[in-house]
Enzyme design. Structure first.
Site, mmCIF file in Angstrom:
data_model
loop_
_atom_site.group_PDB
_atom_site.id
_atom_site.type_symbol
_atom_site.label_atom_id
_atom_site.label_comp_id
_atom_site.label_asym_id
_atom_site.label_seq_id
_atom_site.Cartn_x
_atom_site.Cartn_y
_atom_site.Cartn_z
ATOM 1 C CB CYS A 1 -0.878 -0.046 1.243
ATOM 2 S SG CYS A 1 -1.616 1.513 1.708
ATOM 3 C CD GLU A 2 -0.133 5.176 -4.099
ATOM 4 O OE1 GLU A 2 -0.801 6.216 -4.235
ATOM 5 O OE2 GLU A 2 0.428 4.592 -5.055
ATOM 6 C CG HIS A 3 -2.514 5.616 0.809
ATOM 7 N ND1 HIS A 3 -3.713 5.081 0.389
ATOM 8 C CD2 HIS A 3 -2.177 6.563 -0.103
ATOM 9 C CE1 HIS A 3 -4.091 5.705 -0.722
ATOM 10 N NE2 HIS A 3 -3.176 6.600 -1.038
ATOM 11 C CG HIS A 4 -1.213 3.169 5.803
ATOM 12 N ND1 HIS A 4 -2.347 3.026 5.024
ATOM 13 C CD2 HIS A 4 -1.477 4.180 6.663
ATOM 14 C CE1 HIS A 4 -3.256 3.902 5.421
ATOM 15 N NE2 HIS A 4 -2.758 4.613 6.406
ATOM 16 C CD GLN B 1 -7.814 -4.453 -4.592
ATOM 17 O OE1 GLN B 1 -7.496 -4.536 -3.404
ATOM 18 N NE2 GLN B 1 -8.860 -5.103 -5.089
ATOM 19 C CG HIS C 1 -5.989 -3.540 1.110
ATOM 20 N ND1 HIS C 1 -5.245 -2.724 0.307
ATOM 21 C CD2 HIS C 1 -6.848 -4.204 0.287
ATOM 22 C CE1 HIS C 1 -5.631 -2.867 -0.954
ATOM 23 N NE2 HIS C 1 -6.606 -3.765 -0.988
ATOM 24 C CB CYS D 1 -3.190 -0.190 5.435
ATOM 25 S SG CYS D 1 -4.231 -0.304 3.983
#
Length: 180
Positions: A71-74, A112, A140, A142
Site C-alpha cells: 500500500c502506497e499510503h502506509h 489496488q 489490506h 493497512c
C-alpha cells in the site's frame, strides 16, 4: 536504504546495534528492493516477445493469480488474487506472461484501484485484444493491522476494456467464469 532503516529502528527507541537487530537494516533493505522489484521491469521485458499467432477468438481467462503488493499510503502489504481475461484478435500471449504482468504492477507501491487499471491496459496494449477484463480481490494489512482493524474485509476492483465494457454478455461470461 540500509542507513534509513537503521534510523527508523533507532527512532522506534531500539538499539540498532544489538545482536537481534544488527543485520536487520541490510535485510530490510534487501526485502524492500525485492518487494518493489516491479520498478526495475518493463512491459516489453516481461512479455519478451511471447505473442503467438492464433485464430482463437474466444475468451482466454487466467484466474486466481496470487499477488502481493505494498500500500502506497502506509507501506503495508496487501495480498490477494487477480483474474485476467481477454478476447484474442489474431494472437495469444504466453500464459506465464499474464502472471508476470500482474507481478510487475503488484511489486510497486500501489493502490489496488490503479493496479487493476494498469494490468488491464497493459494486457490490451500487448495483445491488441478485442477486450480485456481484470478483477482483483485483496485483503489490506493497512485495514487489518491498524486503523479500523477489520479482519475479514475483502476489497474487489474491476476494469473492463473493449468488448468487456461494451458487451454485457461478454462481461457476464467473465464474471460467471471467475465465480465457478
Amino acid at each position: 536504504m540500509e542507513h534509513e532503516y537503521t534510523r527508523i529502528i533507532e527512532a522506534l527507541g531500539e538499539d540498532a546495534s544489538r545482536e537481534g537487530l544488527r543485520d536487520t537494516p541490510a535485510r530490510a533493505a534487501k526485502a524492500m528492493k525485492f518487494l518493489t522489484r516491479g520498478y526495475t521491469q518493463t512491459l516489453e521485458g516481461v512479455v519478451n516477445g511471447a505473442l503467438f499467432p492464433s485464430d482463437n477468438s474466444e475468451m482466454v481467462l487466467v484466474k486466481d493469480i496470487e499477488l502481493y503488493s505494498m500500500c502506497e499510503h502506509h507501506l503495508l502489504p496487501f495480498v490477494g488474487k487477480a483474474h485476467v481475461a481477454y478476447i484474442p484478435q489474431g494472437s495469444v500471449i504466453g500464459l506465464s506472461k499474464i502472471g508476470r504482468i500482474v507481478d510487475m504492477f503488484a511489486r510497486r507501491l500501489q493502490i489496488q484501484e490503479n493496479m487493476t487499471k494498469q494490468i488491464a491496459e497493459a494486457i490490451m496494449q500487448v495483445t491488441h485484444a478485442a477486450g480485456v477484463g481484470v478483477v482483483i480481490e485483496a485483503q489490506h494489512m493497512c485495514m487489518m493491522m491498524r486503523g479500523i482493524e477489520k479482519q475479514n474485509a475483502i476489497m474487489k476492483t474491476s476494469m473492463m476494456l473493449g468488448s468487456f465494457r461494451e458487451n454485457l454478455a461478454t462481461r457476464n461470461e467473465f464474471m460467471a467464469l471467475i465465480r465457478g
